[in-house]
Design an enzyme around this catalytic site. Structure first.
Site, short mmCIF file in Angstrom:
data_model
loop_
_atom_site.label_atom_id
_atom_site.label_comp_id
_atom_site.label_asym_id
_atom_site.label_seq_id
_atom_site.Cartn_x
_atom_site.Cartn_y
_atom_site.Cartn_z
CG HIS A 104 83.77 13.46 67.18
ND1 HIS A 104 84.95 13.09 66.55
CD2 HIS A 104 83.73 14.82 67.15
CE1 HIS A 104 85.60 14.18 66.17
NE2 HIS A 104 84.89 15.24 66.51
CG ASP B 181 82.01 19.23 65.54
OD1 ASP B 181 82.94 18.47 65.86
OD2 ASP B 181 82.04 19.94 64.52
CG HIS C 289 83.86 14.89 62.01
ND1 HIS C 289 82.71 15.40 62.56
CD2 HIS C 289 84.89 15.48 62.67
CE1 HIS C 289 83.01 16.27 63.50
NE2 HIS C 289 84.33 16.33 63.60
NE ARG D 234 84.90 23.26 66.35
CZ ARG D 234 84.77 22.31 67.27
NH1 ARG D 234 84.52 21.06 66.92
NH2 ARG D 234 84.91 22.60 68.55
#
Length: 321
Positions: free
Chosen positions: A126, A128, A277, A294
């Site tokens: 996917h 983000d 990723h 993150r």
């Protein structure tokens, strides 16, 4: 490797060491917690655009320094909802340990929740927040605590994947668009499923070009992923599934990927517009937590080969999180 001198008189000590043929580079000679001159910022940006994901080791960043570094490259995203593990006083930072709460909140063990999100080999790949009409432009992820083995992350270069397609297939996909929808990769439980109800109550969906033009490099990006893409518009379900499987298999061919082994103090900075990723599924030691933080940077609305932008179907408006 010494960087070019775009904005400074003196060269920086930045070193960019490619990690694989098509994607990934380690950058040394820089303290991300310290002040960064414009030449260093420009060199890091150039490395991200060239290699799609770059890695830094041995960094000592707290939440504030993490946000300050990310802010040199764009506007950090402030999520409307975060879990209890994220720092309450730094809204730009999301802690990945939040994910461990999700299964329990919806009546599942974490491992079952993870299996239902990854019920095929390609589902876990996917970008983000890919169901948004304006997915984040980039992500900066730092490791606080990692297990002694396992827990690696893998990235794939979607520009290289597009370039590797045959010319007839490139011409075919250039004009296609696909629906990206939150939760489409989730395999529901039989009977009542609280997580499925949650997904339906918080839907986000957009129609993106299957090939987007990178706003900075001009590259054509094969804009597919395994977790959000619902269907290619205009194709039947069987046709769409066959084409998507072919394109996803192309995107994650080993030669277009790089795998990174985390250490405490490692930082990965990737172009979310040009990569997908795969988070690890091999962190099996319960006595060795994996705690990551993150920060995402706000992105733009993708534009296809024909100049048409993505269109929102349901969910948040561009720029609103």
């Amino acid at each position: 490797m010494t960087t070019d001198r775009e904005t400074a008189e003196e060269p920086t000590a930045l070193e960019v060491r490619p990690a694989a043929g098509h994607i990934g580079a380690e950058i040394g000679g820089v303290d991300l917690a310290g002040p960064l001159d414009d030449a260093t910022v420009a060199a890091i940006r150039a490395a991200v655009l060239r290699w799609k994901v770059v890695f830094f080791r041995g960094q000592e960043l707290d939440h504030a320094a993490h946000v300050a570094f990310a802010r040199r490259f764009g506007e950090p995203v402030v999520l409307g909802r975060r879990g209890g593990a994220s720092p309450a006083d730094v809204p730009e930072v999301e802690t990945t340990a939040d994910r461990l709460e999700l299964g329990g909140r919806f009546g599942m063990e974490h491992e079952e929740w993870l299996r239902r999100r990854r019920h095929t080999l390609l589902r876990g790949w996917h970008c983000d927040h890919g169901a948004r009409v304006d997915p984040p432009a980039a992500t900066v992820l730092r490791a606080e605590t990692v297990p002694p083995y396992g827990g690696d992350t893998t990235w794939a270069n979607l520009a290289a994947a597009y370039a590797g397609l045959s010319e007839p297939v490139r011409r075919f996909v250039d004009g296609l668009r696909a629906e990206h929808r939150l939760g489409v990769g989730y395999q529901a439980r039989t009977g009542d499923d609280a997580y499925l109800r949650h997904l339906l109550d918080h839907q986000v969906a957009s129609v993106h070009p299957l090939v987007r033009i990178h706003p900075e490099t001009g590259e054509r990006i094969l804009y597919v992923n395994g977790y959000y893409v619902e269907q290619i518009a205009g194709l039947s379900r069987p046709e769409s599934r066959a084409v998507l499987d072919m394109l996803l298999e192309q995107a994650v061919r080993p030669e277009y990927t790089v795998r990174f082994r985390w250490e405490p103090g490692s930082v990965a900075f990737w172009d979310n517009r040009a990569t997908i990723h795969l988070a690890p599924a091999d962190t099996t030691r319960l006595d060795a937590p994996r705690i990551m933080h993150r920060v995402m940077l706000a992105g733009d609305v993708p534009v296809g080969v024909d100049g048409s932008p993505s269109e929102p179907l349901v969910g948040t408006a561009p720029g609103r999180w």
